[in-house]
Write a protein that holds these residues in place. Structure first.
Motif, PDB file in Angstrom:
ATOM      1  N   SER A 204       0.915  -1.376   0.027  1.00 27.16           N
ATOM      2  CA  SER A 204       0.054  -0.106   0.077  1.00 27.16           C
ATOM      3  C   SER A 204       0.853   1.201   0.018  1.00 27.16           C
ATOM      4  CB  SER A 204      -0.734  -0.008   1.155  1.00 27.16           C
ATOM      5  OG  SER A 204      -0.025   0.151   2.383  1.00 27.16           O
ATOM      6  N   THR A 205       0.150   2.311  -0.432  1.00 25.11           N
ATOM      7  CA  THR A 205       0.942   3.578  -0.458  1.00 25.11           C
ATOM      8  C   THR A 205       1.509   3.986   1.143  1.00 25.11           C
ATOM      9  OG1 THR A 205      -0.345   4.365  -2.263  1.00 25.11           O
ATOM     10  CG2 THR A 205       0.787   5.976  -1.167  1.00 25.11           C
ATOM     11  N   GLY A 206       0.600   3.642   1.831  1.00 28.50           N
ATOM     12  CA  GLY A 206       0.866   4.097   3.335  1.00 28.50           C
ATOM     13  C   GLY A 206       2.073   3.369   3.808  1.00 28.50           C
ATOM     14  N   GLN A 207       2.081   1.971   3.616  1.00 28.39           N
ATOM     15  CA  GLN A 207       2.969   1.295   4.020  1.00 28.39           C
ATOM     16  C   GLN A 207       4.431   1.736   3.337  1.00 28.39           C
ATOM     17  OE1 GLN A 207       2.315  -2.144   5.785  1.00 28.39           O
ATOM     18  NE2 GLN A 207       4.472  -1.632   6.539  1.00 28.39           N
ATOM     19  N   MET A 208       4.527   1.977   2.244  1.00 28.21           N
ATOM     20  CA  MET A 208       5.763   2.197   1.501  1.00 28.21           C
ATOM     21  C   MET A 208       6.292   3.665   1.756  1.00 28.21           C
ATOM     22  SD  MET A 208       6.485  -0.208  -0.354  1.00 28.21           S
ATOM     23  CE  MET A 208       5.725  -1.669  -1.351  1.00 28.21           C
ATOM     24  N   SER A 209       5.122   4.702   2.107  1.00 28.63           N
ATOM     25  CA  SER A 209       5.653   6.010   2.676  1.00 28.63           C
ATOM     26  C   SER A 209       6.157   5.857   3.956  1.00 28.63           C
ATOM     27  CB  SER A 209       4.263   6.953   2.759  1.00 28.63           C
ATOM     28  OG  SER A 209       4.657   8.153   3.397  1.00 28.63           O
ATOM     29  N   THR A 210       5.615   4.939   4.953  1.00 33.15           N
ATOM     30  CA  THR A 210       6.200   4.790   6.269  1.00 33.15           C
ATOM     31  C   THR A 210       7.541   3.952   6.023  1.00 33.15           C
ATOM     32  OG1 THR A 210       4.188   4.701   7.231  1.00 33.15           O
ATOM     33  CG2 THR A 210       5.591   3.666   8.424  1.00 33.15           C
ATOM     34  N   ALA A 211       7.589   3.024   5.073  1.00 33.12           N
ATOM     35  CA  ALA A 211       8.796   2.313   5.156  1.00 33.12           C
ATOM     36  C   ALA A 211      10.056   3.567   4.470  1.00 33.12           C
ATOM     37  CB  ALA A 211       8.938   1.402   4.123  1.00 33.12           C
ATOM     38  N   LEU A 212       9.894   4.225   3.768  1.00 35.71           N
ATOM     39  CA  LEU A 212      10.831   5.466   3.280  1.00 35.71           C
ATOM     40  C   LEU A 212      11.206   6.156   4.633  1.00 35.71           C
ATOM     41  CD1 LEU A 212      12.333   6.790   1.085  1.00 35.71           C
ATOM     42  CD2 LEU A 212      10.309   8.280   0.704  1.00 35.71           C
ATOM     43  N   ARG A 213      10.112   6.738   5.417  1.00 32.63           N
ATOM     44  CA  ARG A 213      10.608   7.560   6.356  1.00 32.63           C
ATOM     45  C   ARG A 213      11.418   6.758   7.300  1.00 32.63           C
ATOM     46  NH1 ARG A 213       5.852   8.699   7.656  1.00 32.63           N
ATOM     47  NH2 ARG A 213       5.437   7.354   9.474  1.00 32.63           N
ATOM     48  N   LEU A 214      11.066   5.400   7.566  1.00 29.23           N
ATOM     49  CA  LEU A 214      12.126   4.559   8.357  1.00 29.23           C
ATOM     50  C   LEU A 214      13.314   4.235   7.966  1.00 29.23           C
ATOM     51  CD1 LEU A 214       9.263   2.186   9.859  1.00 29.23           C
ATOM     52  CD2 LEU A 214      10.174   4.317  11.139  1.00 29.23           C
ATOM     53  N   ALA A 215      13.414   4.167   6.566  1.00 28.51           N
ATOM     54  CA  ALA A 215      14.766   3.914   5.938  1.00 28.51           C
ATOM     55  C   ALA A 215      15.335   5.075   5.856  1.00 28.51           C
ATOM     56  CB  ALA A 215      14.456   3.295   4.541  1.00 28.51           C
TER      57      ALA A 215
ATOM     58  N   GLY B 120      23.681  -0.228  -3.174  1.00 25.00           N
ATOM     59  CA  GLY B 120      23.321  -1.456  -2.613  1.00 25.00           C
ATOM     60  C   GLY B 120      22.993  -1.020  -1.076  1.00 25.00           C
ATOM     61  N   LEU B 121      23.676  -0.064  -0.420  1.00 26.44           N
ATOM     62  CA  LEU B 121      23.387   0.306   0.796  1.00 26.44           C
ATOM     63  C   LEU B 121      21.881   0.736   0.915  1.00 26.44           C
ATOM     64  CD1 LEU B 121      25.469   2.563   3.015  1.00 26.44           C
ATOM     65  CD2 LEU B 121      23.187   3.222   2.578  1.00 26.44           C
ATOM     66  N   ALA B 122      21.373   1.792  -0.078  1.00 26.05           N
ATOM     67  CA  ALA B 122      20.098   2.156  -0.484  1.00 26.05           C
ATOM     68  C   ALA B 122      19.114   0.958  -0.305  1.00 26.05           C
ATOM     69  CB  ALA B 122      19.997   3.145  -1.477  1.00 26.05           C
ATOM     70  N   LEU B 123      19.324  -0.103  -1.024  1.00 23.05           N
ATOM     71  CA  LEU B 123      18.541  -1.220  -1.293  1.00 23.05           C
ATOM     72  C   LEU B 123      18.486  -1.923   0.254  1.00 23.05           C
ATOM     73  CD1 LEU B 123      19.522  -2.775  -4.684  1.00 23.05           C
ATOM     74  CD2 LEU B 123      17.292  -1.571  -4.113  1.00 23.05           C
ATOM     75  N   GLY B 124      19.435  -2.111   0.690  1.00 22.31           N
ATOM     76  CA  GLY B 124      19.469  -2.578   2.184  1.00 22.31           C
ATOM     77  C   GLY B 124      19.013  -1.878   3.162  1.00 22.31           C
ATOM     78  N   ALA B 125      18.858  -0.429   3.272  1.00 21.07           N
ATOM     79  CA  ALA B 125      18.326   0.454   4.141  1.00 21.07           C
ATOM     80  C   ALA B 125      16.505   0.592   3.792  1.00 21.07           C
ATOM     81  CB  ALA B 125      18.589   2.093   3.789  1.00 21.07           C
ATOM     82  N   GLY B 126      16.396   0.252   2.525  1.00 20.73           N
ATOM     83  CA  GLY B 126      15.066   0.254   2.194  1.00 20.73           C
ATOM     84  C   GLY B 126      14.219  -1.166   2.648  1.00 20.73           C
ATOM     85  N   LEU B 127      15.140  -2.297   2.504  1.00 21.93           N
ATOM     86  CA  LEU B 127      14.499  -3.459   3.001  1.00 21.93           C
ATOM     87  C   LEU B 127      14.361  -3.386   4.590  1.00 21.93           C
ATOM     88  CD1 LEU B 127      14.088  -6.575   2.775  1.00 21.93           C
ATOM     89  CD2 LEU B 127      16.539  -6.984   2.987  1.00 21.93           C
ATOM     90  N   PHE B 128      15.212  -2.888   5.369  1.00 22.90           N
ATOM     91  CA  PHE B 128      15.181  -2.784   6.706  1.00 22.90           C
ATOM     92  C   PHE B 128      14.115  -1.894   7.221  1.00 22.90           C
ATOM     93  CE2 PHE B 128      19.790  -4.027   6.518  1.00 22.90           C
ATOM     94  CZ  PHE B 128      19.504  -5.508   6.602  1.00 22.90           C
ATOM     95  N   GLY B 129      14.090  -0.953   6.376  1.00 19.95           N
ATOM     96  CA  GLY B 129      13.014   0.279   6.567  1.00 19.95           C
ATOM     97  C   GLY B 129      11.701  -0.320   6.484  1.00 19.95           C
ATOM     98  N   TYR B 130      11.424  -1.371   5.476  1.00 24.80           N
ATOM     99  CA  TYR B 130      10.180  -1.676   5.154  1.00 24.80           C
ATOM    100  C   TYR B 130       9.664  -2.890   6.243  1.00 24.80           C
ATOM    101  CZ  TYR B 130       6.534  -4.498   2.840  1.00 24.80           C
ATOM    102  OH  TYR B 130       5.433  -5.080   2.433  1.00 24.80           O
TER     103      TYR B 130
END
Length: 420
Positions: free
Chosen positions: A51-62, A310-320
């Motif tokens: 969902s958009t909300g899930q992805m927006s929250t993931a970005l903020r946490l990443a 690769g770091l950005a992908l990893g941060a996105g994974l952990f943020g998600y």
């Protein structure tokens, strides 16, 4: 035989000789995971996972994880291991909140960076000048930062309105913005729950919805870091200090100077991540606010093979995975168990293709257990959801450990003139 050859550091290199994935291969892999995720969403009915909300929250946490990871990248590319990222983030949260409460959020951002820089200077003095073990110095900074901020909070925030010894008063917001028209269109498309199309809309919508200006700055710092370190003479000299400082010295590079610069920049990135937590993510300073994000940022850097992309992908994974906990995602985590089980099947097939039969069998066995877990439950306990970011950190590092290449002199002691 040259002096530089004789003095070459003898650090062990995990995954030495391994090939890095090309950009098209990475994009194809990401696309494959997205298609698989969309299929799992349709099977399980867990529409919230994209969902958009899930992805927006993931970005903020990443973002804070990514900033901490960038800090680790700068330091380790110059040969200094920075376990103290967590402490530098703690200093960033406190100084950012203290200054932001008094003089506004942008001043808080500057002071947050300054707090991280202070930690970076301490780490550089200890490791570069006095040759203290990098791990010992980093752990000491983490402990020192935690104690210092708790002490300062008692006579700064405790007597302030709406503050306490463990919390600052509220800080004014930096504000957020959307891209007019596009955000609402993507959100509507995401609500249709179509295969792949809605998932792409949710992903893109999350990247442009409720954006903080500081989020845009943080995202821009990833390509800026890549350009500076890999496309400038300054970056080449800095990276040479992490690969072979003796050879760099023989070519006229002031190794001490570049190590100092790298570690101070590293502290600044971590401090910015801390300021983001206290000013953007929650608009107050809280005791224990970093919650290990400095360590997770270090894990994201390792997952990314000491490269910004690769770091950005990893941060996105952990943020998600962290966002699943924040948005109460017990059902979503249950769906992701199925996704992980399927991915492990592909992983086992890949290992078997590379003739690594024992790891392939073990991976397949874990996959079977994941399938059984998914089939035998309707949702996962809340405790598992809370622990998901840390479990993912351990799992990712375990799976990627054999294909990594750290800077050759990373963490190695260095003294000027030691190659003579």
């Amino acid at each position: 035989m040259t002096t530089a050859t004789l003095a070459k550091p003898q650090a062990q290199q995990p995954g030495k000789g391994s090939r890095r994935l090309s950009l098209p291969a990475v994009l194809l892999l990401v696309a494959g995971v997205l298609v698989l995720t969309s299929a799992v969403r349709l099977i399980t009915g867990a529409d919230g996972i994209t969902s958009t909300g899930q992805m927006s929250t993931a970005l903020r946490l990443a973002v804070p994880i990514g900033l901490a990871g960038l800090g680790g990248l700068w330091a380790e590319r110059a040969g200094v291991v920075n376990i103290g990222l967590e402490g530098m983030m703690i200093l960033g949260t406190w100084f950012g909140a203290w200054a932001g409460y008094q003089w506004g959020p942008w001043t808080g951002v500057v002071f947050g960076i300054a707090g991280g820089v202070l930690g970076g200077i301490l780490h550089a003095v200890a490791t570069v000048t006095f040759n203290v073990n990098h791990i010992v110095s980093g752990v000491a900074i983490n402990i020192l930062a935690l104690g210092t901020t708790r002490y300062l909070s008692k006579f700064t925030f405790e007597n302030a309105p709406q503050g306490s010894s463990k919390q600052s008063p509220p800080i004014d917001s930096l504000g957020t913005f959307d891209i007019p028209g596009l955000s609402s269109a993507l959100n509507t498309l995401n609500g249709k729950h179509w295969f792949l199309v809605s998932d792409l809309a949710g992903l893109l919508g999350g990247l442009i919805t409720d954006l903080s200006p500081l989020t845009v700055v943080a995202i821009a710092l990833v390509p800026v870091t890549w350009y500076v370190l890999w496309r400038t003479a300054f970056g080449l000299r800095l990276r040479s200090c992490g690969e072979n400082p003796v050879a760099a010295e023989s070519l006229g590079v002031n190794v001490y100077k570049y190590k100092y610069i790298a570690v101070i920049i590293s502290g600044g990135f971590a401090g910015l991540g801390g300021a983001f937590l206290s000013i953007v993510a929650s608009n107050v300073y809280l005791d224990g606010q970093t919650a290990g994000r400095g360590y997770i940022g270090l894990a994201a850097m390792i997952f990314g093979n000491w490269m910004p992309g690769g770091l950005a992908l990893g941060a996105g994974l952990f943020g998600y995975t962290d966002s699943l906990n924040l948005r109460g995602g017990t059902t979503n985590v249950h769906a992701l168990i199925l996704l992980l089980a399927i991915l492990l099947v592909f992983g086992a097939a890949w290992l078997a293709w590379r003739k690594k039969y024992l790891p392939a069998v073990l991976t397949l066995a874990v996959s079977v257990l994941m399938f059984a877990w998914y089939a035998g439950t309707n949702e996962v306990p809340k405790q598992v959801v809370t622990a998901t970011p840390y479990l993912v950190t351990l799992l990712v590092l375990a799976l990627s450990a054999q294909s990594l290449r750290m800077p050759k002199a990373d963490g190695q002691p260095y003294r000027k003139g030691q190659g003579k």
